[in-house]
Scaffold this motif. Structure first.
Motif, PDB file in Angstrom:
ATOM      1  N   ASP A 208     -66.078  10.616  19.235  1.00 20.28           N
ATOM      2  CA  ASP A 208     -65.275  11.837  19.096  1.00 20.28           C
ATOM      3  C   ASP A 208     -63.888  11.569  19.681  1.00 20.28           C
ATOM      4  N   GLY A 209     -62.902  11.390  18.813  1.00 13.07           N
ATOM      5  CA  GLY A 209     -61.546  11.082  19.257  1.00 13.07           C
ATOM      6  C   GLY A 209     -60.861  12.240  19.971  1.00 13.07           C
ATOM      7  N   ASP A 210     -61.417  13.470  19.858  1.00 12.59           N
ATOM      8  CA  ASP A 210     -60.846  14.600  20.600  1.00 12.59           C
ATOM      9  C   ASP A 210     -61.137  14.470  22.088  1.00 12.59           C
ATOM     10  N   THR A 211     -62.347  13.986  22.388  1.00 12.31           N
ATOM     11  CA  THR A 211     -62.776  13.945  23.794  1.00 12.31           C
ATOM     12  C   THR A 211     -62.886  12.525  24.329  1.00 12.31           C
ATOM     13  N   GLY A 212     -62.868  11.521  23.441  1.00  7.85           N
ATOM     14  CA  GLY A 212     -63.072  10.130  23.850  1.00  7.85           C
ATOM     15  C   GLY A 212     -64.533   9.833  24.179  1.00  7.85           C
ATOM     16  N   LYS A 213     -65.458  10.729  23.772  1.00  9.62           N
ATOM     17  CA  LYS A 213     -66.872  10.527  24.103  1.00  9.62           C
ATOM     18  C   LYS A 213     -67.638   9.826  22.983  1.00  9.62           C
ATOM     19  N   TYR A 214     -68.702   9.105  23.410  1.00 10.42           N
ATOM     20  CA  TYR A 214     -69.578   8.390  22.480  1.00 10.42           C
ATOM     21  C   TYR A 214     -70.975   9.015  22.546  1.00 10.42           C
ATOM     22  N   TYR A 215     -71.631   9.089  21.400  1.00 10.08           N
ATOM     23  CA  TYR A 215     -72.965   9.706  21.365  1.00 10.08           C
ATOM     24  C   TYR A 215     -73.904   8.921  20.463  1.00 10.08           C
ATOM     25  N   LYS A 216     -75.205   9.139  20.705  1.00 11.92           N
ATOM     26  CA  LYS A 216     -76.226   8.726  19.736  1.00 11.92           C
ATOM     27  C   LYS A 216     -77.005   9.975  19.335  1.00 11.92           C
ATOM     28  N   VAL A 217     -77.249  10.123  18.033  1.00  9.87           N
ATOM     29  CA  VAL A 217     -78.033  11.248  17.531  1.00  9.87           C
ATOM     30  C   VAL A 217     -79.352  10.670  17.013  1.00  9.87           C
ATOM     31  N   ASN A 218     -80.453  11.145  17.567  1.00 13.02           N
ATOM     32  CA  ASN A 218     -81.761  10.610  17.193  1.00 13.02           C
ATOM     33  C   ASN A 218     -82.173  11.061  15.781  1.00 13.02           C
ATOM     34  N   CYS A 219     -82.605  10.111  14.965  1.00 13.80           N
ATOM     35  CA  CYS A 219     -82.984  10.452  13.584  1.00 13.80           C
ATOM     36  C   CYS A 219     -84.483  10.385  13.370  1.00 13.80           C
ATOM     37  N   GLY A 220     -85.261  10.106  14.408  1.00 14.61           N
ATOM     38  CA  GLY A 220     -86.695   9.889  14.209  1.00 14.61           C
ATOM     39  C   GLY A 220     -86.874   8.545  13.524  1.00 14.61           C
ATOM     40  N   PHE A 221     -88.096   8.180  13.208  1.00 13.60           N
ATOM     41  CA  PHE A 221     -88.291   6.879  12.571  1.00 13.60           C
ATOM     42  C   PHE A 221     -89.508   6.902  11.669  1.00 13.60           C
ATOM     43  N   VAL A 222     -89.319   6.515  10.441  1.00 12.02           N
ATOM     44  CA  VAL A 222     -90.426   6.329   9.501  1.00 12.02           C
ATOM     45  C   VAL A 222     -90.240   4.922   8.940  1.00 12.02           C
ATOM     46  N   ASN A 223     -91.286   4.110   9.046  1.00 11.18           N
ATOM     47  CA  ASN A 223     -91.130   2.690   8.748  1.00 11.18           C
ATOM     48  C   ASN A 223     -91.187   2.379   7.243  1.00 11.18           C
ATOM     49  N   ARG A 224     -90.230   2.895   6.529  1.00 13.86           N
ATOM     50  CA  ARG A 224     -90.040   2.544   5.115  1.00 13.86           C
ATOM     51  C   ARG A 224     -88.618   2.976   4.748  1.00 13.86           C
ATOM     52  N   PRO A 225     -88.037   2.370   3.723  1.00 10.71           N
ATOM     53  CA  PRO A 225     -86.673   2.776   3.357  1.00 10.71           C
ATOM     54  C   PRO A 225     -86.624   4.094   2.593  1.00 10.71           C
ATOM     55  N   PHE A 226     -85.493   4.774   2.709  1.00 16.89           N
ATOM     56  CA  PHE A 226     -85.234   5.989   1.929  1.00 16.89           C
ATOM     57  C   PHE A 226     -83.871   5.817   1.285  1.00 16.89           C
ATOM     58  N   HIS A 227     -83.787   6.147   0.023  1.00 13.51           N
ATOM     59  CA  HIS A 227     -82.529   5.926  -0.687  1.00 13.51           C
ATOM     60  C   HIS A 227     -81.780   7.244  -0.843  1.00 13.51           C
ATOM     61  N   GLY A 228     -80.433   7.176  -0.766  1.00 15.82           N
ATOM     62  CA  GLY A 228     -79.612   8.368  -1.012  1.00 15.82           C
ATOM     63  C   GLY A 228     -79.388   9.246   0.203  1.00 15.82           C
ATOM     64  N   THR A 229     -79.896   8.804   1.353  1.00 16.05           N
ATOM     65  CA  THR A 229     -79.776   9.655   2.547  1.00 16.05           C
ATOM     66  C   THR A 229     -78.349   9.631   3.129  1.00 16.05           C
ATOM     67  N   GLY A 230     -77.598   8.564   2.870  1.00 23.81           N
ATOM     68  CA  GLY A 230     -76.220   8.497   3.374  1.00 23.81           C
ATOM     69  C   GLY A 230     -75.359   9.603   2.772  1.00 23.81           C
ATOM     70  N   ASP A 231     -75.513   9.825   1.471  1.00 22.11           N
ATOM     71  CA  ASP A 231     -74.712  10.868   0.811  1.00 22.11           C
ATOM     72  C   ASP A 231     -75.162  12.264   1.260  1.00 22.11           C
ATOM     73  N   ILE A 232     -76.461  12.424   1.490  1.00 16.54           N
ATOM     74  CA  ILE A 232     -76.952  13.710   2.003  1.00 16.54           C
ATOM     75  C   ILE A 232     -76.336  13.951   3.384  1.00 16.54           C
ATOM     76  N   TYR A 233     -76.396  12.914   4.214  1.00 17.91           N
ATOM     77  CA  TYR A 233     -75.906  13.045   5.589  1.00 17.91           C
ATOM     78  C   TYR A 233     -74.425  13.456   5.618  1.00 17.91           C
ATOM     79  N   THR A 234     -73.606  12.732   4.880  1.00 22.51           N
ATOM     80  CA  THR A 234     -72.162  12.995   4.964  1.00 22.51           C
ATOM     81  C   THR A 234     -71.793  14.311   4.287  1.00 22.51           C
ATOM     82  N   SER A 235     -72.579  14.729   3.297  1.00 22.82           N
ATOM     83  CA  SER A 235     -72.329  16.052   2.690  1.00 22.82           C
ATOM     84  C   SER A 235     -72.534  17.154   3.723  1.00 22.82           C
ATOM     85  N   VAL A 236     -73.640  17.091   4.459  1.00 20.33           N
ATOM     86  CA  VAL A 236     -73.902  18.126   5.482  1.00 20.33           C
ATOM     87  C   VAL A 236     -72.832  18.060   6.579  1.00 20.33           C
TER      88      VAL A 236
END
Ligand code: PXL
Length: 299
Positions: A208-236
């Protein structure tokens, strides 16, 4: 004379391809942003029969020749965008056109969101690291230099920064180094998606360039690939920023939505990876809530 078209709700210009089957790009961007109460004006880069991962013989109609004409018409009718959000681009020439359009929109106050789509960690498609991708890298760096927000995955982060890609889990110090190097390209907010931060956990990394802070956001984990989630993520993420959330709250909301879509998808093992994830059933409920889990920590 130029007409003026008022923005009663936020208006986003979405610069992506439209792939008829497989759920990526505009077939995700439009429904998601609409469900968030945001108007989408698509500026399509190409029309494909399917996306390019695990499909053979897909059709590809390049729309480079239409892009500037569409932009010029919009300018004539006085369209003003609250954001310009770009994803998969068909060629270096498209990136050049997009850059000019983004620069103007940015001067008029639009939020500029660039997803520098070039390849994927788990799902390396055949043309990954190809001449085509490397030919677009310079242009993608230029887009990243004018953007407010960039959302590369780890592979794209490495391509953009010259870091060596490894599929091993990424330590917090390495995550911060990637974020710093990406921020040095010019964007105020940096979001790296699909970061494996241990053998069995996936996160999104945020600067976050406004505050200079760094974060990690937990996404959970399922051990297989999922396609198209990058576009879903950035849309939201884009919709949430337009609703006035801070970058970390927007990143948190987006991670929760992708998590929900993945949970819905794994109930149906018959859905193949290339068919994308089941996000549609969540559209009518997820964005009307006001009690979201906090998934992030500062690092
Ligand atoms: O952002 C993913 C994407 C978008 N568009 C096309 C793609 C992909 C990923 O496979 O092939 C055409």
């Amino acid at each position: 004379m130029t007409e003026e078209i008022a923005n009663i709700i936020p208006k986003v210009c979405a610069v992506h391809d439209i792939s008829g089957f497989g759920k990526v790009s505009l077939t995700e961007v439009i429904p998601i942003l609409s469900a968030m109460g945001v108007e989408v004006c698509p500026l399509p880069t190409a029309v494909l029969s399917t996306h390019t991962f695990e499909f053979e013989n897909y059709t590809f109609c390049d729309l480079t020749g239409e892009m500037q004409k569409i932009i010029d018409h919009w300018e004539k009718i006085g369209l003003k965008f609250d954001a310009v959000y770009s994803g998969y681009m068909g060629s270096a020439e498209q990136i050049r056109i997009l850059k000019g359009f983004m620069q103007k929109a940015g001067q008029n106050g639009a939020l500029l969101v660039v997803d520098p789509v070039m390849g994927d960690n788990i799902l390396s498609s055949r043309d990954f690291y190809s001449e085509k991708v490397l030919g677009m890298l310079g242009g993608m760096k230029e887009l990243c230099s004018i953007a407010d927000i960039i959302t590369p995955n780890v592979t794209e982060a490495c391509l953009l920064t010259g870091e060596k890609y490894s599929s091993r889990p990424v330590s917090n110090s390495k995550i911060k180094r990637y974020l710093k190097k990406l921020a040095a390209l010019g964007a105020k907010y940096v979001v790296i998606t699909s970061v494996m931060d241990s053998e069995n956990s996936m996160c999104v990394a945020v600067y976050d360039g406004d505050t200079g802070k760094y974060y990690k956001v937990n996404c959970g984990f399922v051990n297989r690939p999922f396609h198209g989630t990058g576009d879903i993520y950035t849309s939201v993420l884009t919709g949430a920023m337009l609703k006035g959330l801070s970058i970390i709250e927007a990143a948190n909301l987006a991670a929760g939505f992708v998590y929900k879509a993945i949970q819905l998808t794994i109930r149906h093992p018959e859905i193949r990876v290339r068919e994308g994830v089941l996000f549609e059933p969540a559209l009518s409920t997820y964005f009307s809530r006001d009690d979201y889990d906090k998934r992030y920590v500062e690092i």
